[in-house]
Motif scaffolding. Structure first.
Motif: not given
Length: 325
Positions: A167-184
């Motif tokens: 998911t990090l490779l595909d979205t190129m997000t920062r890890v902090g951004e991705l870990f704050a993502v909610k299921r919704d």
């Protein structure tokens, strides 16, 4: 006889006179006190905790250089120019490191001038240094495959880590951004993930696309973690929000196990995704939007690296290699 109330001012102070009056009123403020007010102002702006921390740290470096505090009459352009010279020539810091500190200093001095703490716009004299566009640290496709190959999906934590890496490779997000993502925030039908403004570095929410393969992987993962009843996308084996440090440590171990050189960290995955995006034909403007960069200067690094890769390939596969003359 009673005095006559004035309804109009007889004259207005010039802008320079206003600034002098304000500056004299706060003339006892020291550099530290000015910075304390600056930080209070930045906190009120709602800046990210990491950004606020960086402001504090970079100011600490300046205080180490000057050896203490400064009074108003000691705050001159020469002090900050000497600080730049010290970092570049005495300490041998890279232009990138120097510019990170200079930008923080520039923001602080601009605030001081606008608030009337200092009379002279010193921020206009404290400029960044010219720096070459360096290559970013990224993995090759072969190294990515090697990294994923050492993960044992029979264990939930490793299966989850594989989903995170992809998911990090595909979205190129920062890890902090991705870990704050909610299921919704995950739209599997639309193929997007929404990053809330309160969780991103720029404080501006953005939507990042995800490929069909990542959608399929996330759908399986979300189904497997549905019983945890957590609002967050990535969780521990007992359903708590996953800690960044835990993943960083695991990622480092995977890299060592795969025999990869250097430290494998989440931001390297962001760089890798961006570089592979450009090499596959992605344009810099869509990449800039996906990455959440305010300007295109960082994106240009990936373009430069992709061009260098094309040059290497041309040397290997030039049509002239099979022609004798």
């Amino acid at each position: 006889m009673a005095g006559i109330r004035k309804f109009k001012r007889e004259g207005k102070l010039k802008q320079s006179e206003k600034r002098t009056a304000v500056t004299n009123a706060v003339g006892k403020l020291t550099l530290k006190e000015m910075h304390r007010n600056f930080m209070r102002y930045k906190r009120a702006e709602g800046l990210a905790p990491r950004t606020l921390h960086d402001y504090e740290v970079t100011f600490g470096y300046l205080l180490d250089f000057i050896g203490g505090d400064l009074h108003k009459n000691e705050i001159t352009a020469e002090v900050f120019i000497a600080y730049k010279d010290y970092m570049l020539n005495d300490k041998g810091y890279s232009p990138h490191t120097v510019n990170v500190r200079v930008r923080a200093l520039h923001a602080f001095l601009k605030y001081c001038y606008e608030e009337g703490y200092i009379l002279e716009p010193l921020h206009n004299k404290v400029k960044t240094v010219k720096a070459p566009i360096d290559n970013v640290d990224a993995l090759t496709p072969q190294e990515v495959k090697a990294l994923l190959s050492v993960i044992d999906e029979d264990w939930f934590t490793q299966y989850r880590d594989k989903v995170i890496i992809i998911t990090l490779l595909d979205t190129m997000t920062r890890v902090g951004e991705l870990f704050a993502v909610k299921r919704d925030n995950v739209d599997l039908n639309g193929g997007t993930i929404y990053l809330e403004g309160t969780t991103v570095k720029t404080r501006q929410g953005r939507t990042v696309p995800i490929s069909y393969r990542t959608c399929k992987l996330l759908a399986e993962y979300m189904q497997e973690t549905a019983d945890f009843n957590s609002e967050y996308l990535f969780v521990t084996y007992d359903g708590r929000k996953l800690n960044e440090a835990t993943f960083r440590h695991s990622l480092r171990d995977y890299g060592k196990k795969a025999g990869l050189k250097g430290n494998i960290h989440p931001h390297k995955l962001r760089h890798t995704g961006a570089l592979l995006y450009v090499m596959a034909g992605g344009d810099p403007f869509s990449l800039q939007k996906i990455l959440g960069h305010n300007d295109i200067s960082m994106t240009r690094r990936y373009i430069q690296m992709a061009n260098a890769n094309v040059k290497d390939k041309h040397e290997r596969f030039s049509p002239l290699n099979n022609i004798k003359f």
